[in-house]
Design a protein around this motif. Sequence first.
Motif, PDB file in Angstrom:
ATOM      1  N   TYR A  98      37.695  42.755  35.633  1.00 21.59           N
ATOM      2  CA  TYR A  98      36.717  42.050  34.815  1.00 21.59           C
ATOM      3  C   TYR A  98      36.863  42.347  33.336  1.00 21.59           C
ATOM      4  O   TYR A  98      37.527  43.282  32.929  1.00 21.59           O
ATOM      5  CB  TYR A  98      35.304  42.409  35.268  1.00 21.59           C
ATOM      6  N   GLU A 100      34.426  43.273  31.071  1.00 19.64           N
ATOM      7  CA  GLU A 100      33.785  44.462  30.508  1.00 19.64           C
ATOM      8  C   GLU A 100      33.766  45.593  31.518  1.00 19.64           C
ATOM      9  O   GLU A 100      32.922  45.629  32.405  1.00 19.64           O
ATOM     10  CB  GLU A 100      32.365  44.131  30.081  1.00 19.64           C
ATOM     11  N   ALA A 103      30.391  47.569  32.099  1.00 15.66           N
ATOM     12  CA  ALA A 103      29.345  46.884  32.860  1.00 15.66           C
ATOM     13  C   ALA A 103      29.742  46.694  34.315  1.00 15.66           C
ATOM     14  O   ALA A 103      28.896  46.513  35.173  1.00 15.66           O
ATOM     15  CB  ALA A 103      29.038  45.534  32.219  1.00 15.66           C
ATOM     16  N   SER A 104      31.048  46.747  34.586  1.00 12.17           N
ATOM     17  CA  SER A 104      31.500  46.466  35.947  1.00 12.17           C
ATOM     18  C   SER A 104      31.450  47.676  36.857  1.00 12.17           C
ATOM     19  O   SER A 104      31.736  47.567  38.032  1.00 12.17           O
ATOM     20  CB  SER A 104      32.928  45.939  35.932  1.00 12.17           C
ATOM     21  N   LEU A 105      31.152  48.828  36.291  1.00  5.14           N
ATOM     22  CA  LEU A 105      31.059  50.024  37.134  1.00  5.14           C
ATOM     23  C   LEU A 105      29.604  50.440  37.254  1.00  5.14           C
ATOM     24  O   LEU A 105      28.847  50.346  36.288  1.00  5.14           O
ATOM     25  CB  LEU A 105      31.884  51.161  36.518  1.00  5.14           C
ATOM     26  N   ASN A 106      29.245  50.890  38.435  1.00  9.09           N
ATOM     27  CA  ASN A 106      27.865  51.306  38.674  1.00  9.09           C
ATOM     28  C   ASN A 106      27.561  52.577  37.877  1.00  9.09           C
ATOM     29  O   ASN A 106      28.194  53.604  38.083  1.00  9.09           O
ATOM     30  CB  ASN A 106      27.681  51.564  40.166  1.00  9.09           C
ATOM     31  N   PRO A 107      26.579  52.508  36.964  1.00 11.54           N
ATOM     32  CA  PRO A 107      26.339  53.639  36.051  1.00 11.54           C
ATOM     33  C   PRO A 107      25.810  54.888  36.742  1.00 11.54           C
ATOM     34  O   PRO A 107      25.932  55.980  36.204  1.00 11.54           O
ATOM     35  CB  PRO A 107      25.308  53.084  35.070  1.00 11.54           C
ATOM     36  N   SER A 108      25.216  54.747  37.920  1.00 12.08           N
ATOM     37  CA  SER A 108      24.620  55.940  38.510  1.00 12.08           C
ATOM     38  C   SER A 108      25.387  56.405  39.750  1.00 12.08           C
ATOM     39  O   SER A 108      24.839  57.058  40.605  1.00 12.08           O
ATOM     40  CB  SER A 108      23.151  55.678  38.844  1.00 12.08           C
ATOM     41  N   GLN A 114      32.749  55.175  44.151  1.00 14.74           N
ATOM     42  CA  GLN A 114      33.022  53.758  43.925  1.00 14.74           C
ATOM     43  C   GLN A 114      34.438  53.387  44.345  1.00 14.74           C
ATOM     44  O   GLN A 114      34.688  52.287  44.819  1.00 14.74           O
ATOM     45  CB  GLN A 114      32.805  53.404  42.450  1.00 14.74           C
ATOM     46  N   PHE A 153      30.953  60.289  35.972  1.00 16.26           N
ATOM     47  CA  PHE A 153      30.206  59.040  35.961  1.00 16.26           C
ATOM     48  C   PHE A 153      30.878  58.115  34.947  1.00 16.26           C
ATOM     49  O   PHE A 153      31.490  58.589  33.994  1.00 16.26           O
ATOM     50  CB  PHE A 153      28.752  59.298  35.571  1.00 16.26           C
ATOM     51  N   HIS A 155      29.991  56.475  32.367  1.00 16.13           N
ATOM     52  CA  HIS A 155      29.713  56.588  30.935  1.00 16.13           C
ATOM     53  C   HIS A 155      30.427  57.775  30.303  1.00 16.13           C
ATOM     54  O   HIS A 155      30.435  57.926  29.095  1.00 16.13           O
ATOM     55  CB  HIS A 155      28.212  56.697  30.698  1.00 16.13           C
ATOM     56  N   GLN A 156      31.008  58.642  31.141  1.00 16.78           N
ATOM     57  CA  GLN A 156      31.711  59.788  30.583  1.00 16.78           C
ATOM     58  C   GLN A 156      33.164  59.467  30.250  1.00 16.78           C
ATOM     59  O   GLN A 156      33.896  60.328  29.794  1.00 16.78           O
ATOM     60  CB  GLN A 156      31.655  60.960  31.572  1.00 16.78           C
ATOM     61  N   MET A 169      40.649  50.345  41.423  1.00 11.92           N
ATOM     62  CA  MET A 169      39.759  49.887  42.479  1.00 11.92           C
ATOM     63  C   MET A 169      40.286  48.587  43.090  1.00 11.92           C
ATOM     64  O   MET A 169      40.260  48.394  44.302  1.00 11.92           O
ATOM     65  CB  MET A 169      38.377  49.649  41.875  1.00 11.92           C
TER      66      MET A 169
ATOM     67  N   GLN B 208      26.748  43.250  36.250  1.00 12.94           N
ATOM     68  CA  GLN B 208      28.131  43.011  36.636  1.00 12.94           C
ATOM     69  C   GLN B 208      28.623  43.977  37.704  1.00 12.94           C
ATOM     70  O   GLN B 208      29.489  43.638  38.490  1.00 12.94           O
ATOM     71  CB  GLN B 208      29.024  43.090  35.405  1.00 12.94           C
ATOM     72  N   TYR B 209      28.051  45.191  37.727  1.00 12.16           N
ATOM     73  CA  TYR B 209      28.564  46.121  38.737  1.00 12.16           C
ATOM     74  C   TYR B 209      28.141  45.718  40.141  1.00 12.16           C
ATOM     75  O   TYR B 209      28.792  46.076  41.113  1.00 12.16           O
ATOM     76  CB  TYR B 209      28.193  47.573  38.419  1.00 12.16           C
ATOM     77  N   THR B 212      30.780  43.364  40.992  1.00 11.35           N
ATOM     78  CA  THR B 212      31.962  44.137  41.370  1.00 11.35           C
ATOM     79  C   THR B 212      31.869  44.598  42.814  1.00 11.35           C
ATOM     80  O   THR B 212      32.815  44.446  43.589  1.00 11.35           O
ATOM     81  CB  THR B 212      32.100  45.388  40.475  1.00 11.35           C
ATOM     82  N   LYS B 216      34.119  43.552  46.007  1.00  6.74           N
ATOM     83  CA  LYS B 216      34.904  44.543  46.724  1.00  6.74           C
ATOM     84  C   LYS B 216      34.912  44.183  48.195  1.00  6.74           C
ATOM     85  O   LYS B 216      35.637  44.760  48.979  1.00  6.74           O
ATOM     86  CB  LYS B 216      34.204  45.905  46.622  1.00  6.74           C
ATOM     87  N   ASN B 231      19.598  52.205  40.993  1.00  5.54           N
ATOM     88  CA  ASN B 231      19.447  51.770  39.614  1.00  5.54           C
ATOM     89  C   ASN B 231      18.153  51.005  39.401  1.00  5.54           C
ATOM     90  O   ASN B 231      17.535  51.086  38.353  1.00  5.54           O
ATOM     91  CB  ASN B 231      20.622  50.878  39.221  1.00  5.54           C
ATOM     92  N   PRO B 306      22.041  59.317  35.472  1.00  7.88           N
ATOM     93  CA  PRO B 306      23.047  60.277  35.028  1.00  7.88           C
ATOM     94  C   PRO B 306      23.405  60.127  33.550  1.00  7.88           C
ATOM     95  O   PRO B 306      23.856  61.060  32.925  1.00  7.88           O
ATOM     96  CB  PRO B 306      24.246  59.966  35.912  1.00  7.88           C
TER      97      PRO B 306
END
Lengths: 687, 311
Positions: A98, A100, A103-108, A114, A153, A155-156, A169, B208-209, B212, B216, B231, B306
Amino acid sequence: MTQETILEIDNLSVSFMTRLTDVPAVMDFSMSIHKGDAMGLVGESCCGKSTVALAIMKYLGGNGKIVGGTIKYRGRDMATMSEKELEKLRGSEIAMIYQEPMASLNPSMRISKQLMEVPMLHENVTKDEAWKRSVEMLEKVKLPDASRIMDSFPHQLSGGQQQRIVIAMALLSKPSLLLLDEPTTALDVTVEAGIIDLVKGLGEEIGTSMLFVSHNLGLIMETCNRITVMYSGETVETGEIQEVFRNMRHPYTKGLLRSIPLPGKNKYDSPLEAIQGQLPLPHERPTGCNFGPRCPYFEENICNKHEIKIKPIEKQSSHLSRCVKIDKIDWTEKNSKKSTKEKIISKTEVLKIENLSKEYDVAANAIFGGKKRGTIKANVNLNFEANTGETLAIVGESGCGKSTFAKILLGLEDATTGKVNFNKTNIGNIGVEQRAKETVASIQMIFQNPFDTLNPSHSVGSQILRTLEKVGDGETVEDRKKRMNELLDLVKLPSEFARRMPRQLSGGQKQRIGIARAFAGSPKVVVADEPVSALDVSVQAAVLELLIDIQEQFDTTMLFISHDLSVVRYVADRVVVMYLGKVAEAGTTEQIFSPPYHPYTEALLSAVPIADPDIEKREIVLEGSLPSPLNPPSGCVFNTRCPYMIPGKCDVHEPPNQDVTDGHKISCHIPREELAKKGSVFALKKE
Amino acid sequence: MLVFIFKRIIVLFLTMICLSFIVFTLVTIEPNLKKLALNQANMRMEEAAVQSWLEKHGYKRPLLVQYGEWLGNAVTGDFGYSTHFRKPVNEVIWPKVGHTGILMFWVLIITIPISLFIGVLSGMREGSKTDRTLSIFSIITTSVPQYVSGILFTIILSSWLGLFKGVAKAGNITFENFALPVLTIVVYDIGYIARMTRASMVEVMNAQYVRTARLKGMSFMSVVFKHALRNALIAPFTVIMLQFPWLLTGVVIVEKLFNYKGFGFLIVSASDQNDIDVTLACGVVAVVLVLTTQLISDIGYAFLNPRIRFS
């Protein structure tokens, strides 16, 4: 061609259902992808290219619907597949990357989880096996320190790393078709080059076919073997990439290519040719050729009579075009426009930057408190000057300090040390509120994103009037109104635009208003911060040309901040290349774009994709990402990524400033003679 | 993290001191005290007698001295003497807080699962029939104030159908007499939290996630459970924590309505009766409750998200 067909799209039409009407997004779209193919799908925003990619996944959201045509995956019609079968296909047979990555990865959710989901879901492997495969894949996408990354995570990680995760992935289940939706648009050029390199290599290794969606012709040219050009929901031209680039048979493709600055073009001898007008809204599409109203070859009663079918340019050719006048247009015709501009040789200095540095103190942890941890050196010892009428480009990746410099110049930030001399007075420490009206009017800015810089609740006219009032132009309201109309005229917008609200304007028009505002006070210096990077290619050229014209008219100095070297080469007279707050190289445009290069400039040049099949370039891909400005590398700041790094020298001592020729400075340990030996990045292909 | 909690506790104490000082100043202004004196001793008192009553009870001293004395006592756990109940405040207030605690406990136990369930269910497919039905339900329940719904429930369920009792007796709880006050608060709160959860869920489902995850190859339900839920619950968590202070105000109306003698009832009667020490103590309890829930909400937020935990 006896290759196995992976995907076959036949007359696909997709519409979005709204309460009022159905809005057709894709019409009558056909395409086939064979095993090992890399198909490029090019077009401007809103032309339906992402919709095609999502339609292949059968994921169009709540209101999107396939209203006609078929999509066949390995011969099976996807419309007949059940939701269960589709789920089996998604992520294992067809995978997607994708635009971005953040935005395409789950932040938490940790990266490990994943990634591991994919093999666990599709191949039912154990947790340990999934972990093993994920780590292996991370190594394949060249992410060192896989175990640390698995534990992180999203954001890191940096943007480039995140995109590599998304790629990993997608490739974990060895898909036979990979959809890439503008995978590098959100990334820096050098990072982009790395990602493209990776995708190309892995695609070949795994034997995956690719559909590469992008607005960037150069990128498609470098990665794909076939191309499909879309305009307003339709395919307008398709064929083998070399064939299409050499023998373009559709005015839109031709226009698209002419509006991007290729190497060799510059504002003095071959100006860009913009495509006039703008993309029609879906419900305003004309009859006949959609491109008709913008086409220079448009002919009444031929182009707008009835629907135009796509057809081979010659019998049996795989090169198709949707143009009725294929045989009537002289396709070899060269760029007709000649510029009247003369090279500016000015020596009147307007701006002189002396030893300018800017440091920010950063607290370690803003929310939970903590001690002060360090300083970010955003600008370190900048020295350069700008003369009247010339365009000085400041080039570098995000985070190199170019915007910080702009802020100091405009008085939004104070210089920590050093001077910003404007007409021989230092303004580096005078905030914008304390500056004299004339100074404020003399230094103005054009912003990157025209969508956010206009107040949505005021009319365009009142915003320009407000600016005029601020810069002290005109005694009465009438005076200012007259000036406002002149300004609108200057940016080639009709005067009734004054009453319009920003939302009624297209991106290009908004940027024109931005330019009008900046030039309201007849400024001496205009800072243009990536003024065209948010615009579509065809609009970009028009805005750029306009900007150059007005600049010439006002004899204004322009500081053109950009990361796009092809645009810089086109507009700039002199260039300053920055890396991590320091000047790496400075000189005239010709000096910068020909050897000897600073190794960083060389990498930047190589990273820019070029949409010309006759040009070959040396590939230099920078490893790693920009180091944190919080603790920059010792010695030369570029040493961690430099391909020519000399251990013991570059990582210890600050590089000397070498004077190459008149005004051309390179900050590097490698002697200039040696740098010169590396030769040009670009070369004409020998046939 | 510990530094953060420590800081917040200090802030909590400072807020408490400021707030109690404001309340103290307001309740000890001269006309109010005179009224109190008349109430307490003799309705037909001479002006001189009033003055001597005030002198005797120490109300003639400088404000700061009086406040200092109250604060000193409060720190050691002595909140003074209730002029209305004629008992030490501690004996009055804690049982009442307990009663309200029981009420709040049942309210939350019922509200949270139901409202989260409704919110997630309607937010996961935005615009679907389920979503629209549930949304209308939540809008109706939140837009009816408790004094209206309370009366409606009493009329329908108690007076008319005779299922429950219209009066709740604190300290002697049965399903019959306790159901109505709980129901009144729950119905209001469910709509509110459900709407928050729905909004948050809708946002997450459009992220978007989530796309994703769907692409998958995960099924819709497993995306909802594995990717979206966590979330989506970050925002409602804060809202739920902010519900405590809200509940407190709701409790005032509902307890009065059903004559349930809890904390809310006490606040109203204390201010009615000009019961200075009780009013002050109630204020302190309310401040502690609000600030503690905020603290829990901040810590919980960092735990769920997180991006904050590791920044």
